[in-house]
Design an enzyme around this catalytic site. Structure first.
Site, PDB file in Angstrom:
ATOM      1  N   ALA B  44     -60.512 -24.305  24.335  1.00 32.07           N
ATOM      2  CA  ALA B  44     -59.648 -24.247  25.523  1.00 32.07           C
ATOM      3  C   ALA B  44     -60.724 -24.452  26.785  1.00 32.07           C
ATOM      4  CB  ALA B  44     -58.758 -23.405  25.732  1.00 32.07           C
ATOM      5  N   GLY B  45     -61.663 -23.457  26.840  1.00 31.85           N
ATOM      6  CA  GLY B  45     -62.644 -23.344  27.812  1.00 31.85           C
ATOM      7  C   GLY B  45     -63.427 -24.446  28.041  1.00 31.85           C
ATOM      8  N   ARG B 330     -47.115 -19.587   7.124  1.00 28.96           N
ATOM      9  CA  ARG B 330     -48.021 -18.298   6.916  1.00 28.96           C
ATOM     10  C   ARG B 330     -47.601 -17.022   6.710  1.00 28.96           C
ATOM     11  NH1 ARG B 330     -52.866 -20.581  10.754  1.00 28.96           N
ATOM     12  NH2 ARG B 330     -53.588 -22.532   9.544  1.00 28.96           N
ATOM     13  N   ARG B 435     -47.586 -18.809  14.306  1.00 32.34           N
ATOM     14  CA  ARG B 435     -48.267 -20.084  14.639  1.00 32.34           C
ATOM     15  C   ARG B 435     -48.198 -20.875  13.299  1.00 32.34           C
ATOM     16  NH1 ARG B 435     -52.994 -22.129  13.714  1.00 32.34           N
ATOM     17  NH2 ARG B 435     -54.033 -20.463  13.609  1.00 32.34           N
TER      18      ARG B 435
END
Lengths: 249, 638
Positions: B44-45, B330, B435
């Protein structure tokens, strides 16, 4: 198991360093090498000493941040391993282990076992990329790439930038690191367009960072955690000659 | 406070398009007048810093590692999802949206999830253009594999190192901008506070980790892309440096934290082997495509796994979830493993693992094929454990992994502090209470490449007349003073216990009482214990060395100090949610056969928390979740 350690301690780049002796007893052989250093540091802190500074992060063998010379070998005695993936079962009970930072003119020591590898970042920023802006890339399958080519590119792209190749090279050469990126990029159609500028810029940057020249001892491949092949260096030499030949004046 | 999620008008598939059509722009000549700070250089960064740099803004990029290429996105293995439908197996943006929303147990915003699925198409194109060597078919086209929680093949992969290759693509894009001087890079720098002027995020205070110097940096917008805080459990799959400090310091300055208790426990990590252990290594979830999970049918089995015949094995995922089998999501796979381990069927020296068996796949496909797909994971397993998984099953165990919680953000990825944005795992947005595999790399990348460049420009368009922001403001001075005081405090405590002792103790508490399963009594107990431990920390921690030097212990002390407060909030959050959803399993709320019991009537909202000062209870603010497109259903993988 018991271990005798001789660890390089150095306050900062200006100071003089020296090997300091430490003894650790009753270690579990399943411990990783870095967990052994954690154990030593816990002991040093409790005893009022300053812990040994060393670089590490993912501890999964993929970030490339850990790295030290262990008994004169980059990342220690196992072939193709990072320091975090080395476990005490690779050593004998009672053994003396010498631990030093990676040494190269282009990797100045920061403190103890920590070094400055920003020269690698500067090599990448000089040309180790495809010049594509964000947002309007063509469809990913518009250009087919054979399975074999994608896999070959991956073999070179897998470099983790740990610096073991430089540390183990008697000339402190970054040829394996730089050539891996050049090969990755030149194999793929996306990277081919700027192949000449890329290699000329990256080699120029590499030379200006005080890395030595490659004299084909192939030690780098032996020590590389990813087993990056020295054939990349041969390709880099070919690409360099090609780029000089076709250079636009 | 009423939370405004700023979801655009229009039908689900038109929302993002409508937003982009109406978002304000910044003239290229004005962009160089605007400064942006990006903290973190993961997917992301790096991607947002590179994107904003190439657009012409002045960008400063910070990371605590020695190089941006080390960010922990590098370690993600299995793949990245994209609804390209290359396999012609019925995939579409809509189906991916439904899978993701369902995977997150209907606790995510529809509009955000849809946008992520929509942008997934562009990400693969972007990455391939950057030279990411994704796996290819022999004919030259991109290949896919399937992942947990999904019945189509939509996961693109680069062997077992997809995160590494995507990150290197983003890192290279970032370094290209560094070379062009549109991005200034500050590695080995850690953000220690957010600076606000007139209610807006205007800068950060950082510590130069090489020298110990405290520095001030100002900007017109601050972007936090600092990843997750799963390392709060000490034993987790995260890198040693991963922490929650940047988002937590922003939280204390007024940004709300959402859903902090939703932390994914990954089902396929290596089991703990001893007290000295510093982390648990993740084995990719992709292994579950070919590996079968089982435990012995007999309690306290001592035989070698290869000596246990088929009819004495319990393939419990295939038994309980026949439709999804070993590819169950998960949370479900992790809980099913815990259930068997707790019932006494665990294997390995500490009886804390289950088998992941490749013998059938090797027999059917040949060792070479398996080697090609997962070779590096098998090598890694051998290095860490000393066992050859081609010859006997791997031992795996659940461990703390991805934090679905994070800073609350609106549709623009802006927090409740104007000018402060949170991207990737640092925000709470797109995954709900769980997620799905291969959605993490996706979210981080699309936030950075495709979403933030529009939404941040929309914000910055109002900042053109602000002018350069000076670091001489009193707010900078105060924030710097506070940071320095905290550092001095740590150095002067001179207690008897190390920082790691406190981190490990906190981690164990959270595993036991706010881990895979929680209950009311346990959570209340944990809150009390965390407070006591925090008090003890401030009396008895021992940090060696000084503040004005390289000092890893000092770095760790600051992070652990924040973990106490984050841990407490995690427990509060878990305590108020009287239901089981996704990664949050409250033992009081389960069906007779042990499945999670969600309560939509009372808990169809996002919990956003406001900081109310030390030792005060945090304030809960609810963002109702409105489902227009699909109605929540009972999540079943049977």
């Amino acid at each position: 198991m018991d271990l005798h350690l001789k660890i390089w301690r150095q306050k900062d780049h200006q100071s003089e360093g020296k090997l300091v002796n430490y003894d650790l007893k009753n270690l579990n052989s399943h411990m990783s090498f870095l967990e052994m250093l954690d154990t030593l540091n816990e002991k040093l802190i409790i005893e009022g000493d300053e812990p040994v500074e060393f670089d590490h992060d993912c501890r999964e063998g993929i970030c490339g941040q850990c790295g030290m010379m262990i008994n004169g070998l980059a990342h220690g005695p196992l072939e193709h391993t990072t320091t975090c993936q080395l476990h005490l079962r690779s050593f004998k009970d009672g053994e003396t282990i010498v631990i030093e930072p990676f040494r190269a003119a282009a990797f100045p020591i920061k403190r103890d076992l920590k070094i400055d590898r920003s020269s690698f970042d500067r090599i990448i920023s000089s040309g180790g990329f495809v010049s594509v802006n964000t947002g309007q890339a063509p469809d990913a399958t518009a250009i087919a790439i054979t399975h074999e080519t994608a896999e070959e590119a991956f073999d070179s792209a897998a470099c983790i930038g740990c610096g073991a190749c430089v540390a183990t090279c008697k000339n402190g050469s970054a040829a394996l690191f730089t050539s891996a990126k050049i090969t990755h990029m030149v194999l793929l159609p996306q990277g081919k367009e700027e192949r000449s500028n890329r290699i000329l810029n990256m080699v120029k940057q590499m030379d200006s960072e005080h890395f030595g020249h490659c004299s084909n001892t192939e030690a780098c491949e032996m020590e590389c955690p990813q087993g990056i092949s020295v054939l990349n260096i041969a390709r880099m030499n070919y690409e360099y000659g090609r780029a000089l030949f076709f250079r636009k004046k | 406070m009423i939370l405004n999620s700023k979801i655009p008008e229009g039908s689900l598939e038109k929302k993002w398009e409508n937003y982009k059509k109406t978002a304000r722009l910044v003239n290229p000549a004005n962009r160089k007048k605007l400064d942006v700070i990006v903290v973190g250089t993961g997917l992301a960064g790096s991607s947002v810093a590179a994107s904003l740099g190439e657009m012409g803004y002045n960008v400063k990029s910070f990371c605590f590692q020695d190089s941006p290429r080390r960010a922990h996105s590098v370690a993600a293995q299995g793949g990245v999802n994209a609804a390209k439908n290359y396999k012609n197996d019925g995939d579409s943006v809509y189906r991916m949206f439904v899978d993701t929303l369902k995977g997150g147990d209907f606790r995510a915003r529809e509009a955000n999830v849809y946008r992520m699925a929509e942008c997934s198409l562009n990400l693969i194109d972007q990455a391939v253009a950057q030279g990411v060597p994704f796996g290819r078919e022999y004919g030259g086209y991109l290949n896919n594999r399937s992942f947990g929680g999904v019945q189509v093949s939509r996961t693109f992969y680069a062997r077992g190192q997809t995160g590494q290759q995507l990150l290197l693509g983003a890192y290279q894009a970032l370094m290209r901008q560094v070379g062009k001087k549109s991005v200034q890079l500050f590695s080995r720098h850690e953000m220690l506070d957010l600076v606000m002027i007139d209610g807006k995020a205007r800068g950060i205070i950082v510590r130069n980790l090489d020298t110990g110097a405290i520095e001030r940096h100002a900007a017109h917008a601050v972007i936090l892309a600092t990843g997750g805080y799963g390392k709060i459990y000490y034993l987790s799959t995260l890198a040693m440096g991963c922490n929650g400090s940047a988002i937590w310091r922003a939280h204390k300055k007024g940004a709300l934290m959402a859903s902090p208790s939703w932390i994914q426990v990954h089902p396929t990590s290596l089991p703990q082997s001893g007290d000295y252990q510093s982390k648990l290594t993740l084995m990719s979830e992709s292994l579950r495509n070919d590996g079968r999970i089982w435990v012995p049918l007999k309690e306290n089995e001592t035989r070698n796994p290869n000596d246990i015949p088929e009819n004495e094995r319990d393939y419990y995922l295939e038994r309980r979830y026949p439709a999804f089998g070993n590819l169950a999501p998960r949370d479900i796979s992790s809980r099913a493993a815990k259930e068997r381990i707790d019932a006494g069927f665990g294997i390995g020296p500490l009886k804390n693992a289950v088998y992941l068996d490749f013998s059938k796949a090797i027999k059917e496909q040949g060792k070479e094929k398996i080697q090609e797909k997962y070779g590096n994971l098998f090598d890694m397993y051998l290095k860490i454990t000393g066992y050859n998984a081609y010859q006997e099953p791997m031992m795996i165990s659940p461990s703390a992994h991805f934090s679905m919680g994070g800073l609350w953000v609106d549709y623009e990825l802006m927090t409740t502090i104007p000018g402060l944005f949170a991207l990737g795992e640092a925000n709470f947005a797109d995954h709900g209470a769980n997620r799905l595999g291969a959605n993490s790399l996706l979210q981080a990348s699309v936030d950075g490449y495709f979403i933030a460049p529009y939404t941040i420009a929309n914000y910055l368009s109002q900042e053109i007349h602000t002018g350069k922001i000076s670091t001489d403001h009193v707010e900078f001075e105060q924030a710097e003073h506070q940071v320095k005081q905290q550092i001095e405090n740590f150095i002067h405590i001179k207690g008897t216990k190390t920082v790691d002792y406190f981190h490990k103790t906190l981690g164990k508490l959270l595993y036991d009482y706010c881990g895979l399963a929680r209950n009311k009594e346990g959570l209340k107990y944990a809150i009390e214990e965390i407070r006591k431990l925090k008090q003890e920390f401030y009396k008895d921690v021992k940090v060696s060395g000084q503040g004005d030097q390289m000092n890893t212990e000092l770095e760790k002390a600051g992070r652990v100090a924040d973990y106490f407060e984050i841990g407490e909030l995690m427990c509060y959050d878990a305590l108020t949610r009287n239901e089981s959803c996704g990664a949050h399993f409250r033992e009081e709320y389960q069906t007779p056969d042990g499945e999670a019991l969600r309560n939509d009537a009372e808990f169809q909202f996002i919990s956003a928390w406001a900081w109310k000062g030390e030792n005060n209870e945090p304030e809960l603010i609810k963002e109702p979740l409105i489902f227009e497109e699909i109605q929540p259903t009972v999540r079943s993988y049977k």
